[in-house]
Every structure is written in C-alpha cells, then in structure tokens.
Scaffold this active site. Structure first.
Site, mmCIF file in Angstrom:
data_model
loop_
_atom_site.group_PDB
_atom_site.id
_atom_site.type_symbol
_atom_site.label_atom_id
_atom_site.label_comp_id
_atom_site.label_asym_id
_atom_site.label_seq_id
_atom_site.Cartn_x
_atom_site.Cartn_y
_atom_site.Cartn_z
ATOM 1 N N CYS A 129 0.784 -1.189 0.012
ATOM 2 C CA CYS A 129 -0.034 -0.068 0.157
ATOM 3 C C CYS A 129 0.863 1.312 -0.076
ATOM 4 O O CYS A 129 0.292 2.310 -0.723
ATOM 5 C CB CYS A 129 -1.180 0.018 1.228
ATOM 6 S SG CYS A 129 -0.199 0.130 2.867
ATOM 7 N N ARG A 130 1.946 1.151 0.598
ATOM 8 C CA ARG A 130 2.837 2.438 0.653
ATOM 9 C C ARG A 130 4.034 2.275 -0.262
ATOM 10 O O ARG A 130 4.866 3.234 -0.444
ATOM 11 C CB ARG A 130 3.368 2.733 1.785
ATOM 12 C CG ARG A 130 2.170 2.664 3.079
ATOM 13 C CD ARG A 130 1.743 3.773 3.540
ATOM 14 N NE ARG A 130 2.306 5.075 3.588
ATOM 15 C CZ ARG A 130 2.650 5.749 4.684
ATOM 16 N NH1 ARG A 130 2.709 5.227 5.906
ATOM 17 N NH2 ARG A 130 3.288 7.048 4.523
#
Length: 171
Positions: A129-130
């Site tokens: 996600c990052r």
C-alpha cells in the site's frame, strides 16, 4: 503521477537477473505464461539469525525471496518465506520477534501475510500500500526503479543488494 508499468517491471527484473548471472548471486527469473503479471524473480539464501522464542541461540534460516508485480496496486511487491533448518516455516510472529527492524506499532501495516500475486499462495509480504510513495522519487531518476526500491526495503527483511545492482540505476 508517474507509475511503473508491467513492461517497465519486466525489464527491471530481467536486468536484475542479468547482473545476478554475472555475479552468480542466485536471482532466477520465473514465468507463469497464463498471467499478465506472470514474470517474477526468486532468490534463496541461508542466514543465521537469533530466534528469541528458541532461547538465545542463533539459528540457520533459509530465506526465499520473490519480487513480483501486484496489478491491484501497480507496484512491485517483495514476498518471502523463511524456514528453520528442520524444515518448519517461520510464522509471521516468529519473524517479528527475530527482526528488530520493525516497530510494534506498524508491524501489521508493514509486514503481513498475503497471497503471492502470481502463485496465489500465502507468503510474508512487505505490504504494497505504501510502495508507490517509496518508489515515486526513483521512477524518473533511476534506470532501474525496482533495484532502487529493493535497496531501500530489502534490508528490513535481511535482503541486501550488492553495489553492482545499484550501479545500474545511474549508469
């Protein structure tokens, strides 16, 4: 916003394997012909780490790293499994205890168990996600943004790239 395409990812992992072949470093290209994101690379390494739950003794562990492309997030993902010498797999909790690089507050956000994007089997995974945030500075400046990203995130899971890989990012 710049992003890494599947074609860019494939070129980057092919470059990694070409360098690895010259260095005899162990990265191998795998391919599942039936999937758009079917190319991924694999490397196995033995490492000695302390396992708290086993006492203060160091244990020989076998790491199997996979770098694949996650279509949902549009980023590379670093998946891995770790086995003890007796063949038993290390759980995510055991890995956390053996790895002081993760803080308790962000363990589940950073390292999780999820299905491999190609093999569809559970692997320990640096959560994607990052990843775009980490990769964004490399997308325009690095000739191999996958190597640049791996050089940042790999050490968290005991994967270190030699200088020869990093050289291809700027050459």
């Amino acid at each position: 916003m710049t992003s890494l395409t599947i074609e860019d990812f494939n070129r980057c992992v092919e470059d990694i394997v070409n360098i690895s072949d010259k260095l005899m470093d162990g990265w191998k290209l795998q391919q599942n012909e039936g999937l758009e994101n079917g190319k991924y690379i694999v490397k196995k390494e033995q490492k000695v780490l302390p396992l708290e739950q086993e006492g203060s003794t160091n244990f020989l562990l076998i790491f199997e790293y996979h770098v694949a492309f996650n279509i949902s997030y549009g980023v590379p993902v670093l998946c891995f499994n770790v086995w003890k010498q007796d063949g038993s797999i290390l759980t995510i909790e055991q890995f956390w205890k053996a790895n002081k690089k993760f803080k308790d507050s962000n363990m589940h956000d950073t390292l999780t168990q999820m299905d491999h994007p190609v093999l569809r089997r559970p692997f320990l995974t640096l959560h994607p996600c990052r990843t775009h945030e980490i990769m964004e500075p490399f997308l325009e400046r690095s000739k191999n943004p996958v190597v640049s990203w791996l050089s940042v995130v790999g050490p968290f899971v005991h994967l270190n790239l030699t200088e020869e890989y990093v050289k291809i990012c700027s050459s």
